[in-house]
Scaffold this active site. Sequence first.
Site, mmCIF file in Angstrom:
data_model
loop_
_atom_site.group_PDB
_atom_site.id
_atom_site.type_symbol
_atom_site.label_atom_id
_atom_site.label_comp_id
_atom_site.label_asym_id
_atom_site.label_seq_id
_atom_site.Cartn_x
_atom_site.Cartn_y
_atom_site.Cartn_z
ATOM 1 N N VAL A 46 -29.047 60.298 38.715
ATOM 2 C CA VAL A 46 -29.517 59.039 37.543
ATOM 3 C C VAL A 46 -28.403 58.456 37.045
ATOM 4 C CG1 VAL A 46 -31.993 60.091 37.005
ATOM 5 C CG2 VAL A 46 -29.764 60.938 35.841
ATOM 6 N N SER A 47 -28.279 57.155 36.503
ATOM 7 C CA SER A 47 -27.488 56.369 36.104
ATOM 8 C C SER A 47 -26.781 57.001 34.767
ATOM 9 C CB SER A 47 -27.640 55.297 36.000
ATOM 10 O OG SER A 47 -28.155 54.632 37.363
#
Length: 215
Positions: A24-25
């Site tokens: 995930v970012s």
Amino acid sequence: MHILFWIDSAEENMQNKVYGYARVSTKEQHLDRQIIALKKYGVDERDIVTDKESGKDLERKGYTLLKEQLLRSGDTLVIQDLDRLSRNKLHINQELRYFQEQKIRVKILNIPTTLVEPPKGQEWVIEMTNNIIIEVYASIAENERKRIRERQQEGIEAARIHGKHLGRPRIPYPADWDSVYKEWREGKITAVCAMQRLGLKRGTFYRLVGQWSKK
């Protein structure tokens, strides 16, 4: 277009392993959905490597560990979505080509054709299909990254138009700033003297000077 997937219908060595990768970012986002999908496919949780870093480049601790220390020839890498590798089309093709050269199978859960074992003699059909699909998905991932950046820039511009300040908060000016600043600019007093009269530290003084010059 280069062939990006290595497909071998021969019996796998018993030592070959299957690893999962989830990303995930940001630290605020959750990996649960990806991990559940990888486990459901059969990846052991202890063999799932994760990152909470942007997909704009490949410099991620987990991914580097996966590539440089864990994955070996004959192993399989499973990811849920293509953009978990990267949102950069060039990087996606580069990484898939690397795995092909290292004889590491890549399976993408949201691209079912990458999961099938082709009939003997039909490998080229699956490879061609995968290459076409990968090209489309890579373009979509890159365009989405560009749209995100554009929306961020539009938000910044909109905030500026409405007079909102983004970034570090502005420092309030001392009451006698105008007169002291003018004397300093005209060379009548030194910067040190101006700081003393205003009761400011060097860094704060020059930050205020920078703010003032942009008015």
